[in-house]
Design an enzyme around this catalytic site. Structure first.
Site, PDB file in Angstrom:
ATOM      1  N   HIS A 235       1.383   5.515   6.368  1.00 25.13           N
ATOM      2  CA  HIS A 235       1.231   6.057   5.018  1.00 25.13           C
ATOM      3  C   HIS A 235       1.471   7.566   5.047  1.00 25.13           C
ATOM      4  O   HIS A 235       1.734   8.134   6.113  1.00 25.13           O
ATOM      5  CB  HIS A 235      -0.155   5.720   4.466  1.00 25.13           C
ATOM      6  CG  HIS A 235      -0.413   4.247   4.386  1.00 25.13           C
ATOM      7  ND1 HIS A 235      -1.021   3.541   5.406  1.00 25.13           N
ATOM      8  CD2 HIS A 235      -0.114   3.344   3.430  1.00 25.13           C
ATOM      9  CE1 HIS A 235      -1.096   2.257   5.075  1.00 25.13           C
ATOM     10  NE2 HIS A 235      -0.548   2.113   3.883  1.00 25.13           N
TER      11      HIS A 235
ATOM     12  N   ASP B 175      -3.067   6.857  11.473  1.00 18.84           N
ATOM     13  CA  ASP B 175      -2.226   6.254  10.434  1.00 18.84           C
ATOM     14  C   ASP B 175      -0.907   7.013  10.418  1.00 18.84           C
ATOM     15  O   ASP B 175      -0.818   8.126   9.894  1.00 18.84           O
ATOM     16  CB  ASP B 175      -2.921   6.338   9.068  1.00 18.84           C
ATOM     17  CG  ASP B 175      -2.104   5.672   7.957  1.00 18.84           C
ATOM     18  OD1 ASP B 175      -0.953   5.262   8.227  1.00 18.84           O
ATOM     19  OD2 ASP B 175      -2.617   5.570   6.830  1.00 18.84           O
TER      20      ASP B 175
ATOM     21  N   SER C 294       0.820  -1.216   0.000  1.00 21.26           N
ATOM     22  CA  SER C 294       0.000   0.000   0.000  1.00 21.26           C
ATOM     23  C   SER C 294       0.855   1.268   0.000  1.00 21.26           C
ATOM     24  O   SER C 294       0.398   2.315  -0.471  1.00 21.26           O
ATOM     25  CB  SER C 294      -0.933   0.001   1.214  1.00 21.26           C
ATOM     26  OG  SER C 294      -0.194  -0.094   2.419  1.00 21.26           O
TER      27      SER C 294
END
Length: 436
Positions: free
Chosen positions: A415, A412, A164
């Site tokens: 990312h 998060d 990802s």
């Protein structure tokens, strides 16, 4: 008459001696004057108009500069350490510096940002994280030039293969290019993990291939990362999702790492070899480092045996910035400015991944060079470590505190916001392509 001639000769001789003496005195005085002023004649290294103040001062044990050099600063520079004209600059050794210019794109000018990385669209109130740029210490790193890049990539194809974070990188790449011409999507699978775009005016295609281990893996996770069973990872079989298309691409960027930390059962020759983190099972725990190294060896062996004409790039694994916990235990990342060098250390997991990938990539680069192949390292680990401010944090969710300013939401810190620090990865990428 003879006396007059002798007197005249004697007078001339004395006159000559007198003039010679005067000349010697004048020459001596001139040399003394020259030496007494020679320190003023050598350019002052603190004078911006003569030599940049960043130029190192000559050490005392360096041989004196001949006097006939002092009027030529350009020649004086020959005595200074060489810059990147003789040695290629290390674009990975640098610092983040303020950048007053606007970001290359925003969430309003690029439609390819996924919701979890759309920090602006999700209501992140601070914007300072987009006003920094990566600056190598010994040279200039040009910003990504989308128009120039598209011109270079006419009739070419790109693929980003990995997890990802690879997809996160791909979105930045698309957003930068789409400021010149918006991409047209040609394909996506049902989960939007494998996709393909086209830039019509340049006949450039860009694909992203979901392959978090780069090898065959049966994964039993939902969209939130909750597992119903251990991952079944085949260490000796590369993922056909990308291997079947490998020969069709001109440029391929691989990256992996983080998924190897997850609990998995390891297979070889379709038989269980061991595992990682499989407590309660009667398997040998080989560790994630064992699996990562073995798959990287298989990856590079596949590339070498394929003898591709394409340019292969391997991007290093990237650090997270969870503080006071982890992804699943309430970890957070609330910083709003880059970290200072030394403020963050690589976590043990990230350090182990790096200690595996750098030697394997180095060996592969050497083999590729011997075979006339292009294989390059894209090392984003160190520069990314200094950007704890660049993650979505709570803003992976849409306005997470709209109803309750004290709401507890999952952060998060892995990312990256788009736009954000990850855009500088593409500055580095373009430098590899142009100068590699």
């Amino acid at each position: 008459m003879k006396q007059n001639l002798w007197s005249s000769a004697y007078y001339k001789q004395n006159h000559f001696v007198f003039k010679l003496g005067i000349s010697i005195l004048l020459v001596g005085f001139g040399f003394r004057l020259l030496f007494s002023q020679s320190s003023d004649a050598i350019p002052n290294v603190t004078d911006d108009n003569i030599i940049d103040i960043s130029t190192p001062v000559l050490e005392n044990d360096v041989k004196p500069i001949p006097l006939d050099f002092v009027e030529s600063p350009k020649e004086l520079n020959q005595f200074q350490p060489k810059d990147d004209e003789s040695e290629k600059c290390d674009i990975y050794d640098g610092e983040w510096i303020p950048n007053s210019g606007s970001p290359a794109y925003t969430n309003n000018t690029c439609r390819w940002i996924e919701s979890h990385q759309n920090c602006m669209g999700n209501g992140r109130p601070d914007t300072g994280y987009v006003y920094w740029k990566w600056s190598p210490k010994a040279c200039e790193l040009p910003r990504f030039d989308a128009r120039k890049f598209l011109e270079m990539m006419r009739d070419k194809s790109w693929a980003f293969v990995g997890d990802s974070i690879t997809r996160n990188h791909l979105q930045s790449f698309l957003c930068l290019l789409s400021q010149v011409e918006d991409a047209v999507e040609l394909f996506h699978d049902k989960d939007y993990k494998n996709r393909k775009w086209h830039f019509p005016s340049y006949n450039l295609t860009v694909s992203v291939m979901w392959s978090p281990f780069l090898a065959k893996a049966d994964i039993f996770e939902d969209i939130n990362g909750v597992s119903s069973s251990e991952i079944q990872l085949h260490l000796d079989v590369l993922d056909k999702t990308w291997t079947e298309q490998f020969d069709t691409w001109d440029y391929i960027l691989f990256s992996s790492g983080k998924w190897f930390i997850k609990t998995a059962i390891y297979y070889e020759n379709n038989s269980i070899l061991g595992c990682h983190g499989c407590e309660g099972k009667n398997y040998t725990d080989l560790g994630f480092n064992f699996a990562y190294q073995k798959i990287l060896k298989n990856l590079f062996e596949f590339i070498m045996n394929s003898n591709p004409k394409s340019m292969i790039i391997y991007r290093t694994s990237t650090p997270d910035h969870f503080e006071n916990g982890t992804w699943s235990t309430g970890g957070s990342c609330d910083r709003m400015v880059p970290a200072k060098e030394g403020e963050f250390e690589l976590a043990d997991v990230n350090r182990i991944l790096r200690e595996i990938e750098l030697p394997e990539i180095s060996k592969a680069e050497e083999r590729a060079s011997e075979k006339g192949m292009k294989l390059k390292l894209l090392d984003v680990t160190s520069l990314s470590l200094l950007r704890p401010d660049g993650h979505p944090g709570p803003y992976r969710h849409f306005y997470p505190f709209a109803e309750d300013k004290n709401a507890k939401v999952q952060y998060d810190c892995l990312h990256w916001c788009l736009p954000g620090p990850i855009d500088s990865w593409n500055d580095l990428l373009m430098d590899l392509v142009v100068n590699g």
